[in-house]
Write an enzyme that holds these catalytic residues in place. Structure first.
Site, PDB file in Angstrom:
ATOM      1  N   GLY A 215      50.565 -84.975   1.020  1.00 12.50           N
ATOM      2  CA  GLY A 215      49.912 -83.998   0.165  1.00 12.50           C
ATOM      3  C   GLY A 215      48.736 -83.341   0.855  1.00 12.50           C
ATOM      4  N   GLY A 217      44.716 -82.647   1.429  1.00 11.92           N
ATOM      5  CA  GLY A 217      43.454 -83.362   1.307  1.00 11.92           C
ATOM      6  C   GLY A 217      43.054 -84.003   2.617  1.00 11.92           C
ATOM      7  CB  ILE A 219      42.923 -89.448   2.563  1.00 13.12           C
ATOM      8  CG1 ILE A 219      41.472 -89.814   2.228  1.00 13.12           C
ATOM      9  CG2 ILE A 219      43.711 -90.705   2.920  1.00 13.12           C
ATOM     10  CD1 ILE A 219      41.310 -90.700   1.011  1.00 13.12           C
ATOM     11  CD  GLU A 238      53.921 -82.354  -4.453  1.00  7.69           C
ATOM     12  OE1 GLU A 238      54.760 -82.673  -5.311  1.00  7.69           O
ATOM     13  OE2 GLU A 238      52.701 -82.390  -4.645  1.00  7.69           O
ATOM     14  N   GLY A 336      53.237 -84.113  -8.244  1.00  2.00           N
ATOM     15  CA  GLY A 336      54.395 -84.857  -7.765  1.00  2.00           C
ATOM     16  C   GLY A 336      54.111 -86.299  -7.403  1.00  2.00           C
ATOM     17  CE  LYS A 361      29.423 -89.228 -11.015  1.00  2.00           C
ATOM     18  NZ  LYS A 361      28.915 -89.296 -12.404  1.00  2.00           N
TER      19      LYS A 361
END
Length: 431
Positions: A215, A217, A219, A238, A336, A361
């Protein structure tokens, strides 16, 4: 009539094309870069002329004027997945949120469970046979086109003509609007030391010959950057982005070992740079397909050694993953994730990874928690989760008891929270 003459007969301004919308209609847009800026600007300008029109879309990238709470009685947004332009409106209650696995959306359109009257979609220039490619966002768009009363294509010469099941014929189109503005781009995210460490743990578990779903991002890209030394990797995903492009250009991707569409990378939408979109153009090594093909767990899981990588916001001691809300406040969407978690579980030799930093945070909150926050949306169930990865290591949960799950998750939590989590696990009779 030749295709060129038929095209000319259907060509009109964005302002005029918006006139195909009727009061009460639902207008469906593709994912991300596939959205139609000229048409949405025209709709925004005319929004007060409509009543009760809904715009339905996954992951909008731009903020248009119709996204104003004051005019929601004229044009309202219904999110299939939230992005920056729609998140606050959903949290404040004036943007609607629809819930679904990404893979199931085409069938929901076919059954009428997701409404559609008009489709706006970004498309490539028409080929000599009268076909356009909706390469940037194939997703659920073809299924929506099947059910729509009117289809309007925003044709941009910068949209790549890709191969696969991603084509719309001129006969299916009510209107064509031309626009040549630059496509929306998203650069590679910056990767910090925590994300690099998580990526390293995942990369260490991915063998040569693996098929990858990756995906967007920091990471996932941290994983990709540590796989360039692998051989014979395969892509069934995807989203196609610059991380996968870089991995392909390194020579690590050959797609030789796939059971599903061997020899080509598969995706359903693109999100990246101009260089990525140029690479996609008439590239025989890439096919774009609808999401009910790419994300179907049975189809994706038919690939041996499928390794899937998805992020989450928090995870509880049982392994339940909240990946789309902060408590009861919606943040993104299911997308997904559960599709590919299940696909990885089905695959022979496959693995699924849920990845997350151990804290949020500024280190004040543990993302590994005894229970999810009240109202949190469960994106991946305890029965589906497989490997969970933080910067402190990997917890394998599939098949584990409740006590083993708690113990393994505490072991990869931030050291500052392990004692507190252990006490809580004892109170819950898990340890």
């Amino acid at each position: 009539m030749t295709f060129a003459r038929a095209y000319a007969a259907k060509q009109m301004s964005a302002h005029d094309a918006v006139g195909m919308i009727h009061d009460g209609d639902t207008v469906v847009l593709p994912t991300g870069v596939g959205e139609t800026p000229a048409l949405l600007e025209a709709l925004s300008e005319q929004r007060r002329e409509f009543r009760d029109v809904t715009v339905s879309q996954i992951l909008p990238l731009r903020t248009f004027d119709y996204l104003e709470p004051e005019t929601r009685g004229h044009v309202r947004h219904a999110a299939l997945f939230l992005g920056g332009p729609t998140r606050k409106g959903a949290q404040d209650g004036w943007i609607d949120v629809r819930h679904s696995n990404f893979s199931e959306m085409p069938e929901l359109f076919r059954r009428g469970l997701l409404p559609v009257d008009v489709v706006f979609a970004m498309a490539s220039e028409m080929d000599e046979h009268g076909y356009f490619s909706i390469s940037l966002s194939t997703d659920y768009t073809l299924a929506a086109i099947e059910k729509a009363r009117a289809v309007v294509l925003e044709v941009n010469p910068q949209v790549p003509y890709a191969y696969g099941d991603c084509h719309v014929h001129l006969d299916q189109v009510a209107a064509v609007v031309e626009d040549d503005r630059p496509l929306a781009t998203v650069g590679l995210p910056k990767i910090d030391e925590v994300e690099k460490a998580i990526g390293g743990h995942v990369a260490d578990m991915i063998p040569d010959g693996a098929t990858l779903q990756i995906g967007y991002g920091a990471i996932p890209d941290a994983v990709v950057m540590q796989l360039t030394g692998r051989t014979d990797l395969n892509i069934h995903t995807e989203m196609i982005g610059d991380g996968i492009l870089s991995l392909t250009e390194s020579g690590a991707v050959t797609n030789r070992g796939k059971s599903v569409k061997p020899g080509v990378s598969l995706a359903t939408f693109a999100l990246g740079s101009e260089r990525l979109y140029s690479w996609m153009h008439r590239n025989r090594g890439l096919e774009m397909h609808p999401v009910d093909f790419t994300n179907d767990p049975a189809i994706a899981g038919a690939n041996d050694l499928l390794h899937t990588i998805n992020g989450t916001i928090e995870i509880d001691f049982t392994g339940q993953c909240c990946s789309e809300s902060i408590g009861y406040k919606p943040y993104s969407g299911t997308g997904g994730q559960s599709d590919f978690v299940r696909a990885g579980n089905r695959s022979r030799g496959g693995k699924s990874f849920i990845v997350l930093p151990s804290t949020a945070k500024g280190g004040t909150i543990s993302r590994i928690t005894p229970t999810l926050k009240p109202g949190a949306f469960v994106s991946t169930s305890k029965n589906d989760v497989d490997h969970v990865v933080t910067e402190y290591g990997v917890a394998q949960l599939r098949g584990a008891t409740s006590a083993q799950r708690a113990e393994r998750l505490i072991a990869i939590a931030h050291p500052d929270f392990r004692e507190e989590l252990g006490i809580k696990a004892q109170e819950m009779h898990l340890l």
